[in-house]
Design a protein around this motif. Sequence first.
Motif, PDB file in Angstrom:
ATOM      1  N   VAL A  39       0.822  -1.208   0.000  1.00 30.85           N
ATOM      2  CA  VAL A  39       0.000   0.000   0.000  1.00 30.85           C
ATOM      3  C   VAL A  39       0.860   1.264   0.000  1.00 30.85           C
ATOM      4  CG1 VAL A  39      -1.742   1.306   1.283  1.00 30.85           C
ATOM      5  CG2 VAL A  39      -1.948  -1.180   1.072  1.00 30.85           C
ATOM      6  N   GLU A  70      -3.438   6.869   0.993  1.00 27.66           N
ATOM      7  CA  GLU A  70      -4.252   5.842   0.348  1.00 27.66           C
ATOM      8  C   GLU A  70      -5.190   6.469  -0.688  1.00 27.66           C
ATOM      9  OE1 GLU A  70      -6.280   3.549   3.324  1.00 27.66           O
ATOM     10  OE2 GLU A  70      -4.431   2.679   4.092  1.00 27.66           O
ATOM     11  N   THR A  79      -5.483  -1.408  -2.126  1.00 29.66           N
ATOM     12  CA  THR A  79      -5.222   0.020  -1.971  1.00 29.66           C
ATOM     13  C   THR A  79      -5.388   0.502  -0.530  1.00 29.66           C
ATOM     14  OG1 THR A  79      -7.503   0.532  -2.543  1.00 29.66           O
ATOM     15  CG2 THR A  79      -5.895   0.558  -4.342  1.00 29.66           C
ATOM     16  N   HIS A  80      -5.834  -0.360   0.359  1.00 32.48           N
ATOM     17  CA  HIS A  80      -6.027   0.027   1.761  1.00 32.48           C
ATOM     18  C   HIS A  80      -5.335  -0.984   2.671  1.00 32.48           C
ATOM     19  CE1 HIS A  80      -8.831   3.162   0.747  1.00 32.48           C
ATOM     20  NE2 HIS A  80      -9.472   2.315  -0.043  1.00 32.48           N
TER      21      HIS A  80
END
Length: 101
Positions: free
Chosen positions: A27, A57, A69-70
Amino acid sequence: MSSRLPITLIGTGAAAGLVTGLWWWVVYGRQVDSGSLPLANALPCLTRKTDICSLAEALCAQSHVLGITHYAPAAFWLSAALLAAGLVLLGRRSLPPESLP
């Protein structure tokens, strides 16, 4: 108590910690490498969600491995708890029975 439980907890906690570290790097790693997010600002994201973490993020437009993505800091704390529980049980097992409460 199973004699293998402490070792299982330690192994599970260590493996989960490794996966958590890799997840964190997936990430935030590209932003750290590019210099847009200093490592000193990214490291706290491993253990808690700060405004900088949320912003990093949200602003990341690059594609990530598996679309991740998190990052969830709870994963770090879960792996730490498993590892700590295993170490406590292992230490408790090595004490003589008369010294235990």
